[in-house]
Design an enzyme around this catalytic site. Structure first.
Site, PDB file in Angstrom:
ATOM      1  N   ILE A  22      45.543  15.967-132.971  1.00 52.51           N
ATOM      2  CA  ILE A  22      44.309  16.322-133.278  1.00 52.51           C
ATOM      3  C   ILE A  22      44.316  17.990-134.100  1.00 52.51           C
ATOM      4  O   ILE A  22      45.107  18.872-133.592  1.00 52.51           O
ATOM      5  CB  ILE A  22      43.579  16.725-131.738  1.00 52.51           C
ATOM      6  CG1 ILE A  22      43.705  15.560-130.943  1.00 52.51           C
ATOM      7  CG2 ILE A  22      42.457  17.548-132.099  1.00 52.51           C
ATOM      8  CD1 ILE A  22      42.926  14.577-131.588  1.00 52.51           C
ATOM      9  N   GLY A  62      38.706  15.494-130.776  1.00 55.29           N
ATOM     10  CA  GLY A  62      39.567  14.729-129.921  1.00 55.29           C
ATOM     11  C   GLY A  62      39.106  13.375-129.861  1.00 55.29           C
ATOM     12  O   GLY A  62      38.434  13.091-128.983  1.00 55.29           O
ATOM     13  N   LEU A  63      39.628  12.342-130.690  1.00 53.54           N
ATOM     14  CA  LEU A  63      39.183  10.985-130.581  1.00 53.54           C
ATOM     15  C   LEU A  63      40.500  10.199-130.221  1.00 53.54           C
ATOM     16  O   LEU A  63      40.631   9.559-129.326  1.00 53.54           O
ATOM     17  CB  LEU A  63      38.375  10.466-131.768  1.00 53.54           C
ATOM     18  CG  LEU A  63      38.050   9.050-131.697  1.00 53.54           C
ATOM     19  CD1 LEU A  63      36.869   8.867-130.554  1.00 53.54           C
ATOM     20  CD2 LEU A  63      37.473   8.670-133.042  1.00 53.54           C
ATOM     21  N   ARG A  92      34.817  11.813-143.773  1.00 55.05           N
ATOM     22  CA  ARG A  92      35.209  10.929-144.992  1.00 55.05           C
ATOM     23  C   ARG A  92      34.711  11.060-146.144  1.00 55.05           C
ATOM     24  O   ARG A  92      35.488  10.908-147.155  1.00 55.05           O
ATOM     25  CB  ARG A  92      35.285   9.386-144.455  1.00 55.05           C
ATOM     26  CG  ARG A  92      36.107   8.987-143.296  1.00 55.05           C
ATOM     27  CD  ARG A  92      35.531   7.715-142.872  1.00 55.05           C
ATOM     28  NE  ARG A  92      36.368   7.256-141.628  1.00 55.05           N
ATOM     29  CZ  ARG A  92      36.002   6.313-140.809  1.00 55.05           C
ATOM     30  NH1 ARG A  92      35.089   5.479-141.067  1.00 55.05           N
ATOM     31  NH2 ARG A  92      36.924   6.070-139.771  1.00 55.05           N
ATOM     32  N   ASN A 151      32.145   9.851-140.597  1.00 57.97           N
ATOM     33  CA  ASN A 151      31.650   9.228-141.934  1.00 57.97           C
ATOM     34  C   ASN A 151      31.328  10.571-142.727  1.00 57.97           C
ATOM     35  O   ASN A 151      31.551  10.605-143.917  1.00 57.97           O
ATOM     36  CB  ASN A 151      30.162   8.599-141.362  1.00 57.97           C
ATOM     37  CG  ASN A 151      29.782   7.572-142.695  1.00 57.97           C
ATOM     38  OD1 ASN A 151      30.309   7.023-143.172  1.00 57.97           O
ATOM     39  ND2 ASN A 151      28.567   8.008-143.114  1.00 57.97           N
ATOM     40  N   ARG A 210      59.001  20.255-171.004  1.00 53.02           N
ATOM     41  CA  ARG A 210      60.382  19.637-170.793  1.00 53.02           C
ATOM     42  C   ARG A 210      60.922  18.765-172.215  1.00 53.02           C
ATOM     43  O   ARG A 210      60.074  17.706-172.673  1.00 53.02           O
ATOM     44  CB  ARG A 210      60.263  18.620-169.654  1.00 53.02           C
ATOM     45  CG  ARG A 210      61.580  18.169-169.019  1.00 53.02           C
ATOM     46  CD  ARG A 210      62.574  19.130-168.576  1.00 53.02           C
ATOM     47  NE  ARG A 210      63.767  18.281-168.381  1.00 53.02           N
ATOM     48  CZ  ARG A 210      64.918  19.054-168.016  1.00 53.02           C
ATOM     49  NH1 ARG A 210      64.738  20.296-167.786  1.00 53.02           N
ATOM     50  NH2 ARG A 210      65.816  18.435-167.427  1.00 53.02           N
ATOM     51  N   ARG A 243      41.488  21.969-146.852  1.00 54.71           N
ATOM     52  CA  ARG A 243      40.460  21.001-146.879  1.00 54.71           C
ATOM     53  C   ARG A 243      40.387  20.374-145.299  1.00 54.71           C
ATOM     54  O   ARG A 243      39.115  20.152-144.893  1.00 54.71           O
ATOM     55  CB  ARG A 243      40.292  20.060-147.978  1.00 54.71           C
ATOM     56  CG  ARG A 243      39.016  19.460-148.148  1.00 54.71           C
ATOM     57  CD  ARG A 243      38.851  18.001-147.277  1.00 54.71           C
ATOM     58  NE  ARG A 243      39.850  17.196-147.441  1.00 54.71           N
ATOM     59  CZ  ARG A 243      40.651  16.658-146.338  1.00 54.71           C
ATOM     60  NH1 ARG A 243      40.019  16.579-145.259  1.00 54.71           N
ATOM     61  NH2 ARG A 243      41.548  15.964-146.466  1.00 54.71           N
ATOM     62  N   THR A 252      42.554   4.662-141.552  1.00 55.99           N
ATOM     63  CA  THR A 252      43.551   4.178-142.438  1.00 55.99           C
ATOM     64  C   THR A 252      43.004   3.495-143.558  1.00 55.99           C
ATOM     65  O   THR A 252      42.077   2.902-143.506  1.00 55.99           O
ATOM     66  CB  THR A 252      44.874   3.350-141.858  1.00 55.99           C
ATOM     67  OG1 THR A 252      44.195   1.965-141.287  1.00 55.99           O
ATOM     68  CG2 THR A 252      45.314   4.250-140.429  1.00 55.99           C
ATOM     69  N   GLU A 294      41.380   9.741-140.386  1.00 59.61           N
ATOM     70  CA  GLU A 294      39.766   9.295-140.869  1.00 59.61           C
ATOM     71  C   GLU A 294      39.848   7.721-141.258  1.00 59.61           C
ATOM     72  O   GLU A 294      38.732   7.581-142.207  1.00 59.61           O
ATOM     73  CB  GLU A 294      39.435  10.234-141.906  1.00 59.61           C
ATOM     74  CG  GLU A 294      39.461  11.658-141.519  1.00 59.61           C
ATOM     75  CD  GLU A 294      38.321  12.194-140.778  1.00 59.61           C
ATOM     76  OE1 GLU A 294      37.244  11.146-140.743  1.00 59.61           O
ATOM     77  OE2 GLU A 294      38.530  13.210-140.132  1.00 59.61           O
TER      78      GLU A 294
HETATM   79  C1  LIG Z   1      47.850  15.259-139.550  1.00 63.92           C
HETATM   80  C2  LIG Z   1      47.067  14.212-138.988  1.00 63.92           C
HETATM   81  C3  LIG Z   1      46.022  14.841-138.459  1.00 63.92           C
HETATM   82  C4  LIG Z   1      44.905  13.993-137.625  1.00 63.92           C
HETATM   83  N1  LIG Z   1      43.884  14.721-136.904  1.00 63.92           N
HETATM   84  C5  LIG Z   1      43.050  14.103-136.029  1.00 63.92           C
HETATM   85  C6  LIG Z   1      41.869  14.786-135.450  1.00 63.92           C
HETATM   86  O1  LIG Z   1      41.599  16.012-135.843  1.00 63.92           O
HETATM   87  N2  LIG Z   1      41.159  13.993-134.448  1.00 63.92           N
HETATM   88  C7  LIG Z   1      41.617  12.700-134.308  1.00 63.92           C
HETATM   89  O2  LIG Z   1      40.904  12.116-133.381  1.00 63.92           O
HETATM   90  N3  LIG Z   1      42.732  11.894-134.851  1.00 63.92           N
HETATM   91  C8  LIG Z   1      43.410  12.588-135.720  1.00 63.92           C
HETATM   92  N4  LIG Z   1      44.140  12.072-136.404  1.00 63.92           N
HETATM   93  C9  LIG Z   1      44.580  10.591-135.916  1.00 63.92           C
HETATM   94  C10 LIG Z   1      44.427   9.708-136.998  1.00 63.92           C
HETATM   95  O3  LIG Z   1      43.067   9.370-137.089  1.00 63.92           O
HETATM   96  C11 LIG Z   1      45.018   8.271-136.754  1.00 63.92           C
HETATM   97  O4  LIG Z   1      46.340   8.628-136.690  1.00 63.92           O
HETATM   98  C12 LIG Z   1      44.625   7.013-137.445  1.00 63.92           C
HETATM   99  O5  LIG Z   1      43.339   6.580-137.041  1.00 63.92           O
HETATM  100  C13 LIG Z   1      45.563   5.884-137.350  1.00 63.92           C
HETATM  101  O6  LIG Z   1      45.837   5.913-135.991  1.00 63.92           O
HETATM  102  P1  LIG Z   1      47.409   5.481-135.314  1.00 63.92           P
HETATM  103  O7  LIG Z   1      48.160   6.705-135.978  1.00 63.92           O
HETATM  104  O8  LIG Z   1      47.444   5.281-133.808  1.00 63.92           O
HETATM  105  O9  LIG Z   1      47.873   4.091-136.256  1.00 63.92           O
HETATM  106  P2  LIG Z   1      47.701   2.812-135.494  1.00 63.92           P
HETATM  107  O10 LIG Z   1      46.274   2.548-135.387  1.00 63.92           O
HETATM  108  O11 LIG Z   1      48.652   2.429-134.600  1.00 63.92           O
HETATM  109  O12 LIG Z   1      47.856   1.959-136.973  1.00 63.92           O
HETATM  110  C14 LIG Z   1      49.330   1.683-137.192  1.00 63.92           C
HETATM  111  C15 LIG Z   1      49.215   0.911-138.538  1.00 63.92           C
HETATM  112  O13 LIG Z   1      48.783  -0.333-138.314  1.00 63.92           O
HETATM  113  C16 LIG Z   1      47.509  -0.550-139.099  1.00 63.92           C
HETATM  114  N5  LIG Z   1      46.510  -1.175-138.460  1.00 63.92           N
HETATM  115  C17 LIG Z   1      45.885  -0.885-137.556  1.00 63.92           C
HETATM  116  N6  LIG Z   1      44.858  -1.660-137.160  1.00 63.92           N
HETATM  117  C18 LIG Z   1      45.227  -2.903-137.907  1.00 63.92           C
HETATM  118  C19 LIG Z   1      44.670  -4.064-138.304  1.00 63.92           C
HETATM  119  N7  LIG Z   1      43.661  -4.527-137.235  1.00 63.92           N
HETATM  120  N8  LIG Z   1      45.005  -5.190-139.248  1.00 63.92           N
HETATM  121  C20 LIG Z   1      46.000  -4.560-139.785  1.00 63.92           C
HETATM  122  N9  LIG Z   1      46.666  -3.372-139.956  1.00 63.92           N
HETATM  123  C21 LIG Z   1      46.067  -2.527-138.794  1.00 63.92           C
HETATM  124  C22 LIG Z   1      47.100   0.833-139.570  1.00 63.92           C
HETATM  125  O14 LIG Z   1      46.536   0.793-140.593  1.00 63.92           O
HETATM  126  C23 LIG Z   1      48.353   1.465-139.555  1.00 63.92           C
HETATM  127  O15 LIG Z   1      48.770   1.069-141.109  1.00 63.92           O
HETATM  128  C24 LIG Z   1      45.110  12.567-137.328  1.00 63.92           C
HETATM  129  C25 LIG Z   1      46.384  12.258-137.766  1.00 63.92           C
HETATM  130  C26 LIG Z   1      47.049  12.812-138.694  1.00 63.92           C
HETATM  131  C27 LIG Z   1      48.183  12.173-139.105  1.00 63.92           C
END
Ligand SMILES: Cc1cc2nc3c(=O)[nH]c(=O)nc-3n(C[C@H](O)[C@H](O)[C@H](O)COP(=O)(O)OP(=O)(O)OC[C@H]3O[C@@H](n4cnc5c(N)ncnc54)[C@H](O)[C@@H]3O)c2cc1C
Ligand SMILES: Cc1cc2nc3c(=O)[nH]c(=O)nc-3n(C[C@H](O)[C@H](O)[C@H](O)COP(=O)(O)OP(=O)(O)OC[C@H]3O[C@@H](n4cnc5c(N)ncnc54)[C@H](O)[C@@H]3O)c2cc1C
Lengths: 403, 256
Positions: free
Chosen positions: A182, A149-150, A262, A259, A287, A109, A384, A382
């Site tokens: 990414i 790539g964001l 998601r 959007n 089971r 997906r 958290t 997409e």
């Molecule tokens: C398998 C996978 C595939 C991905 N694919 C893509 C992709 O194709 N393109 C792309 O651009 N990105 C991609 N991502 C990135 C993903 O969108 C980010 O990991 C996500 O946006 C969270 O960013 P971060 O990991 O830097 O966490 P952070 O932003 O550092 O967050 C860490 C923790 O802090 C929490 N947090 C953040 N801000 C706040 C706040 N204001 N208050 C309270 N808590 C907060 C978060 O919810 C999280 O629990 C992918 C990630 C994964 C794991």
């Protein structure tokens, strides 16, 4: 000759029969004839082609390239876009396809979400006519793979803090920086990269092989293992002005892509949840513990009743959201609600299903732990769970609790 | 080339079937699907049409919801569909079914009629031969491959021990085995386009048939009895001759 009769839902089943336990409110019956056939087709494809190979890919940490052609032939890549080789299906149809794909594996997906909603959608919505002609038909046919790539290593939930920059040099753009996490990164033929410019955040189409542009994979993942996750490196990458998405201005553009994706995830998560629930029900019936089937204990029944209820709730949410979306009325906050609620319920169901399977639940002999660990990524990408909570909080109270 | 493929709508083979104790007939009120065996016929028809020009018409005799089976065939690529649906047809026996199909197919005209060797629910395996008889054309059964060179249809006909090579001119009725090909999935575009393809629903009076249906069935289902319990399998312990004994056993059962 006359138009084909459509069978009304009422004529299919007598009112008193209880629908399947994975869909106790018979939301399936609200599907139209086309969506039902799309559901059956994708389900058959997943069962016949994907399930037999997915465990091995998951275990080996490899992407099932052999499924790309089939997925493209079904017409699922960019299916909800119009023209340029795309089918122009409804949001409902897109949702149904996402659910069936993710009942196979979240990685499948994810591939379809990224290709259709994150890579094709920005070209379709913000690209020039040349860009659309050049990329979209190839991408719809699966001959070109895209990525989005964001995120950067230090800019995830807060993409506005991105450090990747682009500046004009004559008619060309020079882009430098790096992108992290990414999906499809190293297998992509074209990357949609978002960078900061003097005129705000803009999107660029960077072809594979452009000098200075490389990708390396993230290894040692314990989630979404049948999906490629990469880091993109941009070292003074030079692209012509024609590679910038002319209509995408500011962070609003990439957020609009998210959007779309998601929305699909809110359906997809239900597929993973359904697969775990089915597995748990089946297992509990066969089971034997303390001399009788596990299904015969109240503790198990409470778990299963809760799963069934939450699946119904999730289905009603996506069903209504799809109606709003097809009417062009889905608000991003509503999409946030659905993504947050459904991924959470899917993860909870997966974890609870895992307990029912006991030790068997931790092996790849059953799909549950695969879905469970996959959903940890789905919870994070997409937006958290926390970010969607803050979006809802802000919408409800008017107070911004992000910063 | 005008190709007609007969398709049947059957109770979902993934859910256990049930017999109605009073009529001795299969209950058909649950989920129904296009007979998976007929997907091979549709694919065979589409491949012939793609290679030699012409198009595929699907024909089905079924209650009104049989339209789903036709829609799937149209989504796979068939050009048009005919559903014969009439309350009068309830309780039709095999000959009635064949007569109805023959009447509808004659109206359409055909070079090749393709069916499965037997349906997944009734599996009497007699409708196609009756159909050929009524249409006055040969029946070539159990095809595991079809090749057409513009005049002659060459068929490899599956037999217990191997295959026959059969050649026939058109028109003809051909029954195809499962495994003759890999049926395609309907594409999204095909699904969305299926509704706008020509489709007609006919009744018995449209076909000028009166003496068909349950009231005129020549067959009666006398009784339904439970199948005998299966015997426990034979376990062969290997004392050095096991392989030979297994081979002998399979040969005796004509499996190999
Ligand atoms: C398998 C996978 C595939 C991905 N694919 C893509 C992709 O194709 N393109 C792309 O651009 N990105 C991609 N991502 C990135 C993903 O969108 C980010 O990991 C996500 O946006 C969270 O960013 P971060 O990991 O830097 O966490 P952070 O932003 O550092 O967050 C860490 C923790 O802090 C929490 N947090 C953040 N801000 C706040 C706040 N204001 N208050 C309270 N808590 C907060 C978060 O919810 C999280 O629990 C992918 C990630 C994964 C794991
Ligand atoms: C008294 C009596 C009443 C019966 N009532 C019913 C009834 O109400 N409903 C019912 O479904 N069966 C009924 N049957 C069973 C009936 O004989 C067969 O199911 C039906 O005629 C087709 O036979 P089959 O499925 O064994 O076909 P087979 O000969 O096994 O079919 C071979 C192939 O022929 C084609 N074909 C067969 N039937 C059709 C069809 N209807 N439309 C298009 N293509 C077809 C398909 O390609 C199929 O794979 C009744 C039988 C009896 C004896």
């Amino acid at each position: 000759m006359h138009p084909m009769v459509t069978t009304s839902p009422q004529s299919r089943k007598s009112v008193s029969t209880l629908p399947n336990f994975t869909d106790l409110y018979a939301v399936d019956e609200l599907l139209g004839d086309d969506e039902r056939l799309i559901r059956d087709t994708v389900r058959a494809f997943v069962r016949k082609r994907a399930l037999p190979v997915i465990d091995e890919h998951f275990e080996a940490g490899t992407f099932p390239h052999e499924l790309v052609d089939g997925i493209a032939q079904l017409g699922l890549l960019g299916m909800h876009l119009d023209g340029y080789g795309c089918a122009g299906a409804s949001a409902l149809a897109y949702g149904v396809a996402c659910e069936e794909l993710e009942a196979g594996d979240s990685g499948l997906r994810s591939f379809v979400s990224v290709q259709g909603s994150l890579a094709m959608f920005p070209i379709w919505a913000y690209g020039s006519e040349e860009q659309k002609q050049r990329y979209l038909p190839e991408m719809a046919a699966g001959r070109m793979i895209g990525c989005f790539g964001l995120t950067e290593s230090d800019a995830g939930s807060d993409p506005a803090s991105m450090q990747t920059r682009a500046h004009l040099d004559g008619d060309d753009w020079i882009i430098s920086g790096s992108k992290m996490w990414i999906t499809n990164g190293s297998i992509a033929d074209v990357a949609v990269v978002w960078a900061r410019t003097e005129s705000g955040i803009r999107g660029f189409l960077i072809d594979k092989g452009t000098p200075g542009f490389t990708a390396s994979d993230v290894h040692r993942k314990l989630s979404l293992r049948a999906s490629v996750t990469s880091e993109l490196h941009l070292d003074s990458v030079r692209v012509s002005a024609g590679q910038m998405l002319p209509e995408a201005q500011g962070l609003r553009a990439p957020l609009s892509c998210l959007n779309e994706a998601r929305y699909g995830i809110s359906w997809g998560a239900l597929g993973a949840a359904r697969a775990c629930f089915e597995s748990a029900v089946e297992y509990s019936k066969t089971r034997l513990v303390f001399g009788k089937p596990l299904a015969g204990y109240q503790l198990t029944q409470l778990k299963l009743a809760e799963m069934a209820t939450r699946l119904v709730q999730g289905r009603l949410v996506t069903w209504r959201l799809s109606q709003l979306k097809d009417a062009g009325q889905a608000h991003p906050v509503q999409v946030s609600l659905a993504k947050r609620a459904n991924v959470r319920l899917a993860l909870d169901i997966a974890r609870e299903a895992r307990t029912i399977l006991g030790a068997n639940g931790i092996t790849l002999e059953y799909p549950v732990i695969r879905h469970m660990t996959n959903l940890e990524s789905v919870l994070t990408y997409e937006g958290t769970e926390e970010v969607h909570t803050l979006i809802l909080g802000k919408a409800i109270t008017g107070e911004d609790a992000f910063g | 080339m005008k190709i007609v493929v007969c398709v049947k709508q059957v109770p979902d083979p993934n859910t256990p079937g049930q017999l109605d104790p009073s009529t001795h007939r299969l209950r058909r009120d649950g989920e129904v699907v296009l007979d998976p065996g007929d997907e091979f016929g549709i694919e065979a028809g589409l491949q012939l049409a793609e290679a030699h020009g012409g198009d595929v018409t699907v024909v089905s005799m079924a209650p009104e919801r049989g339209v789903d089976a036709i829609r799937k065939a149209l989504a796979m690529g068939a050009a048009s569909g005919v559903l014969i649906s009439d309350p009068l047809l309830e309780g039709s026996d095999a000959l009635s079914t064949a007569r109805v199909l023959a009447a509808a197919i004659s109206r359409e005209g055909f070079d090749i009629v393709i069916t499965a060797t037997e349906s997944t629910d009734g599996y009497s395996g007699v409708v196609p031969q009756m159909l050929a008889g009524l249409l006055g054309v040969p029946a070539v059964t159990f095809a595991k491959s079809l090749k057409y060179d513009g005049t002659t249809l060459r068929v490899l006909r599956q037999t217990e021990t191997g295959h026959d090579r059969v050649e026939t001119s058109l028109p003809v009725v051909v029954t195809v085995t499962s495994g003759i090909n890999e049926p395609r999935y309907p594409s999204l575009r095909g699904i969305m386009g299926a509704k706008s393809k020509p489709f007609q629903t006919l009744t018995t009076s449209d076909l000028g048939l009166t003496d068909v249906g349950g009231a005129h069935a020549g067959e009666t289902m006398v009784a339904v009895v439970a199948a005998e319990e299966r015997q426990a399998g034979e376990i062969i312990e290997d004392d050095g001759t096991a392989a030979k004994r297994i081979v002998d056993f399979l040969a005796e059962k004509k499996v190999i």
